[in-house]
Design a protein around this motif. Sequence first.
Motif, PDB file in Angstrom:
ATOM      1  N   VAL A 321       1.107  -0.939  -0.124  1.00 53.94           N
ATOM      2  CA  VAL A 321       0.031  -0.074  -0.574  1.00 53.94           C
ATOM      3  C   VAL A 321       0.834   1.127   0.077  1.00 53.94           C
ATOM      4  O   VAL A 321       1.509   1.121   0.977  1.00 53.94           O
ATOM      5  N   VAL A 322       1.045   2.136  -1.121  1.00 51.06           N
ATOM      6  CA  VAL A 322       1.561   3.527  -1.233  1.00 51.06           C
ATOM      7  C   VAL A 322       1.052   4.448  -0.077  1.00 51.06           C
ATOM      8  O   VAL A 322       1.562   5.432  -0.171  1.00 51.06           O
ATOM      9  N   TRP A 323      -0.227   4.472   0.383  1.00 53.43           N
ATOM     10  CA  TRP A 323      -0.921   5.424   1.615  1.00 53.43           C
ATOM     11  C   TRP A 323      -0.020   5.118   3.132  1.00 53.43           C
ATOM     12  O   TRP A 323      -0.662   3.910   3.103  1.00 53.43           O
ATOM     13  N   PRO A 324       0.686   5.951   3.204  1.00 59.03           N
ATOM     14  CA  PRO A 324       1.361   5.664   4.751  1.00 59.03           C
ATOM     15  C   PRO A 324       0.244   6.403   6.037  1.00 59.03           C
ATOM     16  O   PRO A 324      -0.419   6.865   5.216  1.00 59.03           O
ATOM     17  N   VAL A 325       0.809   5.628   7.141  1.00 65.45           N
ATOM     18  CA  VAL A 325      -0.082   5.947   8.083  1.00 65.45           C
ATOM     19  C   VAL A 325       0.844   6.695   9.086  1.00 65.45           C
ATOM     20  O   VAL A 325       1.986   6.243   9.196  1.00 65.45           O
ATOM     21  N   ARG A 326       0.348   7.642   9.774  1.00 61.32           N
ATOM     22  CA  ARG A 326       0.714   8.026  10.940  1.00 61.32           C
ATOM     23  C   ARG A 326      -0.012   8.193  12.191  1.00 61.32           C
ATOM     24  O   ARG A 326      -0.849   9.127  12.053  1.00 61.32           O
ATOM     25  N   ASP A 327       0.185   7.281  13.203  1.00 68.05           N
ATOM     26  CA  ASP A 327      -0.413   7.848  14.275  1.00 68.05           C
ATOM     27  C   ASP A 327      -1.556   7.252  14.298  1.00 68.05           C
ATOM     28  O   ASP A 327      -3.106   6.887  14.786  1.00 68.05           O
ATOM     29  N   GLY A 328      -1.247   5.988  13.660  1.00 67.83           N
ATOM     30  CA  GLY A 328      -3.149   5.087  13.215  1.00 67.83           C
ATOM     31  C   GLY A 328      -4.002   5.833  12.482  1.00 67.83           C
ATOM     32  O   GLY A 328      -4.913   4.857  12.501  1.00 67.83           O
ATOM     33  N   VAL A 329      -3.489   6.472  11.962  1.00 71.11           N
ATOM     34  CA  VAL A 329      -4.577   7.626  10.984  1.00 71.11           C
ATOM     35  C   VAL A 329      -3.739   7.925   9.483  1.00 71.11           C
ATOM     36  O   VAL A 329      -2.434   8.094   9.320  1.00 71.11           O
ATOM     37  N   PHE A 330      -4.336   7.713   8.132  1.00 73.24           N
ATOM     38  CA  PHE A 330      -3.793   7.965   6.459  1.00 73.24           C
ATOM     39  C   PHE A 330      -2.901   9.267   7.149  1.00 73.24           C
ATOM     40  O   PHE A 330      -4.141  10.111   7.067  1.00 73.24           O
ATOM     41  N   ALA A 351      -5.217  -0.147  -2.338  1.00 77.32           N
ATOM     42  CA  ALA A 351      -6.635  -1.117  -1.610  1.00 77.32           C
ATOM     43  C   ALA A 351      -5.792  -2.107  -0.592  1.00 77.32           C
ATOM     44  O   ALA A 351      -4.551  -2.521  -0.798  1.00 77.32           O
ATOM     45  N   SER A 352      -6.149  -1.696   0.971  1.00 80.86           N
ATOM     46  CA  SER A 352      -5.913  -2.356   1.865  1.00 80.86           C
ATOM     47  C   SER A 352      -6.576  -4.215   1.959  1.00 80.86           C
ATOM     48  O   SER A 352      -7.453  -4.547   1.117  1.00 80.86           O
ATOM     49  N   GLU A 353      -6.122  -4.418   2.907  1.00 78.23           N
ATOM     50  CA  GLU A 353      -6.467  -6.112   3.007  1.00 78.23           C
ATOM     51  C   GLU A 353      -7.933  -5.876   3.648  1.00 78.23           C
ATOM     52  O   GLU A 353      -9.152  -6.830   3.736  1.00 78.23           O
ATOM     53  N   ASP A 430      -1.571  -3.143  10.055  1.00 77.72           N
ATOM     54  CA  ASP A 430      -0.200  -2.294  10.326  1.00 77.72           C
ATOM     55  C   ASP A 430       1.382  -3.541   9.719  1.00 77.72           C
ATOM     56  O   ASP A 430       1.246  -4.739  10.322  1.00 77.72           O
ATOM     57  N   VAL A 431       1.811  -3.773   9.161  1.00 77.96           N
ATOM     58  CA  VAL A 431       2.753  -5.375   8.573  1.00 77.96           C
ATOM     59  C   VAL A 431       4.107  -4.635   9.535  1.00 77.96           C
ATOM     60  O   VAL A 431       5.099  -4.999   9.288  1.00 77.96           O
ATOM     61  N   ALA A 432       4.699  -3.379   9.647  1.00 78.80           N
ATOM     62  CA  ALA A 432       6.197  -2.608   9.693  1.00 78.80           C
ATOM     63  C   ALA A 432       5.602  -0.895   9.809  1.00 78.80           C
ATOM     64  O   ALA A 432       5.084   0.063   9.561  1.00 78.80           O
ATOM     65  N   ALA A 433       6.751  -0.793  11.253  1.00 80.25           N
ATOM     66  CA  ALA A 433       6.781   0.621  11.691  1.00 80.25           C
ATOM     67  C   ALA A 433       7.919   1.370  11.576  1.00 80.25           C
ATOM     68  O   ALA A 433       9.125   0.974  11.599  1.00 80.25           O
ATOM     69  N   GLY A 434       7.189   2.453  10.740  1.00 82.83           N
ATOM     70  CA  GLY A 434       8.751   3.310  10.920  1.00 82.83           C
ATOM     71  C   GLY A 434       8.892   4.440  11.337  1.00 82.83           C
ATOM     72  O   GLY A 434       8.455   4.122  12.959  1.00 82.83           O
ATOM     73  N   PRO A 435      10.117   5.127  11.333  1.00 81.15           N
ATOM     74  CA  PRO A 435      10.223   6.392  12.178  1.00 81.15           C
ATOM     75  C   PRO A 435       9.038   7.498  12.808  1.00 81.15           C
ATOM     76  O   PRO A 435       8.844   7.510  11.478  1.00 81.15           O
ATOM     77  N   ILE A 441       0.591  -0.154   5.385  1.00 73.70           N
ATOM     78  CA  ILE A 441      -0.366  -1.157   6.090  1.00 73.70           C
ATOM     79  C   ILE A 441      -0.109  -2.690   4.829  1.00 73.70           C
ATOM     80  O   ILE A 441       0.317  -1.483   3.629  1.00 73.70           O
ATOM     81  N   SER A 442      -0.856  -3.336   5.394  1.00 65.33           N
ATOM     82  CA  SER A 442      -0.807  -4.656   4.386  1.00 65.33           C
ATOM     83  C   SER A 442      -1.760  -3.988   2.577  1.00 65.33           C
ATOM     84  O   SER A 442      -2.477  -3.799   3.199  1.00 65.33           O
ATOM     85  N   GLY A 443      -1.230  -4.604   1.740  1.00 61.72           N
ATOM     86  CA  GLY A 443      -2.494  -4.668   0.630  1.00 61.72           C
ATOM     87  C   GLY A 443      -1.648  -4.777  -0.752  1.00 61.72           C
ATOM     88  O   GLY A 443      -0.427  -5.419  -0.720  1.00 61.72           O
ATOM     89  N   ARG A 444      -2.873  -3.534  -1.942  1.00 61.29           N
ATOM     90  CA  ARG A 444      -2.052  -4.069  -3.001  1.00 61.29           C
ATOM     91  C   ARG A 444      -2.435  -2.339  -4.015  1.00 61.29           C
ATOM     92  O   ARG A 444      -3.130  -1.941  -3.311  1.00 61.29           O
ATOM     93  N   THR A 445      -1.305  -1.848  -4.682  1.00 62.07           N
ATOM     94  CA  THR A 445      -1.922  -1.177  -5.894  1.00 62.07           C
ATOM     95  C   THR A 445      -1.086  -1.278  -7.102  1.00 62.07           C
ATOM     96  O   THR A 445      -0.677  -2.117  -7.707  1.00 62.07           O
ATOM     97  N   THR A 446      -2.454  -0.773  -7.583  1.00 56.23           N
ATOM     98  CA  THR A 446      -2.769  -1.450  -9.093  1.00 56.23           C
ATOM     99  C   THR A 446      -1.970  -0.199  -9.947  1.00 56.23           C
ATOM    100  O   THR A 446      -3.959   1.191 -10.411  1.00 56.23           O
ATOM    101  N   ILE A 447      -1.548  -0.688 -11.355  1.00 59.61           N
ATOM    102  CA  ILE A 447      -1.006   0.999 -12.149  1.00 59.61           C
ATOM    103  C   ILE A 447      -2.297   0.587 -13.151  1.00 59.61           C
ATOM    104  O   ILE A 447      -1.493  -0.883 -14.314  1.00 59.61           O
ATOM    105  N   GLY A 448      -3.649   1.020 -13.573  1.00 59.65           N
ATOM    106  CA  GLY A 448      -4.292   0.448 -15.063  1.00 59.65           C
ATOM    107  C   GLY A 448      -4.678  -0.916 -15.026  1.00 59.65           C
ATOM    108  O   GLY A 448      -5.085  -1.211 -13.896  1.00 59.65           O
TER     109      GLY A 448
END
Length: 631
Positions: A321-330, A351-353, A430-435, A441-448
């Motif tokens: 998913v190319v849309w990041p989350v910070r402190d639990g919100v988009f 899309a997320s899961e 959440d699949v990974a936490a950053g600084p 978050i997990s999911g998929r990004t599709t172009i086209g």
Amino acid sequence: MERWGKWQYNEGRMRFRLGVLPAFLLLLFSCSQSSVFLGQVDDPAQVELETIPAGSVVGAGTGVPIAIDRDPVFTGDSDTADSLTVELLDEAGTVLAEQVYEPVDDATELPPVVLPEIVDGFYQLRSTYRDGDEIVTVSTVPFYVANDPYEIDGLTSYPASSYPEADGLLGVSLNTPAGADPYLVWRINNVVVVEGYVSETTDTVAVLAPADQGVFPVRVDLYPYMPDGFLSDDLPPAASYEAELFVSDSPGPAQFDLAPTSSYFALYHLRGTFEDNGVRSQWFPSQEFSIAPDGPVTLAAEDGAFGYIIGPESALVSESVVWPVRDGVFSPVSFGIRLSIIEPGRVVAVASEAAGLFDVFAEEDGRIGLSVHESETIRSALPVFEFGIASTLTISVVPQPDAAEMTIYSDGIYVASESIPVDWHDVGVDVAAGPDGWSMISGRTTIGGNGLVALIDEFGVYFRDSANEPAADTALLLDRLEAEFADSLIYSEWFTEGDDSGVDLARDDFLDLPALEFSDESLVVGLELESGEGLQVEIVSADGGVTLHEIDIDPSQRSLWIARLSHSDGRLQFEIEGRETVNLGPQPEDFSGIVIRLRPTVSGRLYSAYARVEAAAVPRSVFDVSAAENR
């Protein structure tokens, strides 16, 4: 062959015999070059023939220069006459014509060999130098006969700067006769990478960049025809063109690249690779973020774009998913994609899961539709793109507690904005936490997919500003201007009030922009604004504060207002889109520039302003100005 004529030469005789062949009057293309005739085995001296270079393109019916240059110590039989026989051979080696020069013991400049009227093709001149009856040497010069020159006008590398082992394209601009099918040989770092007739390879070929970093020579050789039994190494080309290919782990940016990299969570330049160059690849190095083709894709280049063409059943897919989350919100984001749409369909889907997060698609009339987090779909009121024209579509999304504020830009120019209700239910897993509270978050990004046919140049998600705070990209217009007019931009400014874009203009007040100096150039001024209930723009002399012109504008919606101030015969002229050119009178002697003054009738709002200069000698109509700035 039949005997065709008899000439006298140097008090001796020259025999001239030609076959009867089809006639085509052609043009001589190349100048002379030397072929070396070696002496006998026991004679180290040399005899040198001056004639056309091997691989030349010459015209039927024209004269080929012939000259002899001997080493001063050349020895031969003084009792026998030297002679030079020049034969014309076709591709199969059949002798078509012969010309004999005799005697040539002391000759230097000889009459030219006049080619018969022969058809286009590959030929050879075989020259035999004799001392009496003894052959001193035989030399052969291959050449081409053609109706018009064969030339290379340019060589282009796509991209200009490449990653190691990245896919790329080399394109050549040819000037050849109509219907010609020349043979091209492409080399990178002096190694042949592609060769063949243009009908087989086209004038643009796919190549792989070298594995090492550096600057590598690129060359294309042109042969009007590649005769049977010959290799490209056997023949000098009729024309060549050289360029350089830059290969680096950090290649230089292209003109319209999404930037800066530090502000993009995900960033796919698609510069011959499918790698993600965004911040998340640094934050989560163990994760795989490459975007992969799902179905056939083709590397392609067109004016203003380089990337991959996807078909109606193809897509580029990243299992992330190319849309990041910070402190639990988009986070607020700007989805940016540079593309050339050929057939409508889905452009991007994220899309997320748990749910669909972002979906945008292109429609047949040039409008776009989009939805956020499974909201209702909204459509732009006006067309946003033109089919077959590369442009950058940007959609900024700013989440609110129960809504999403969306703003659409085309090539950095504001198109529309809308706030739509959104139920921000399950964000995803959440699949990974950053600084600094950032997470992915997990999911998929599709172009086209779903019918879209387009050339995809790049795709990225802007998520933070220069202060590393969550933000959508607001300075899109100025970013584009910096890319397109970097050498001529003299002023640019983005206006904000707190976290809001733009600055309010109050009634009975005015705002002066910085003085804009220019002399012999034309000055182009752009203002991104909305007038509320009316706005007056004043053109004021920067020297004496004298008002040169006033004009009322009424952009009830946010839009880009463009005007040009120019010199003509010592007078100042002012032009604006949709209106006639206004003559402002003689240019003041101490004139050095202007000040733009904004004076609202009731209220107004200014978002950005810029100014650039361009050569006054370039005639431009008001319509041309609008088209150039608002493409």
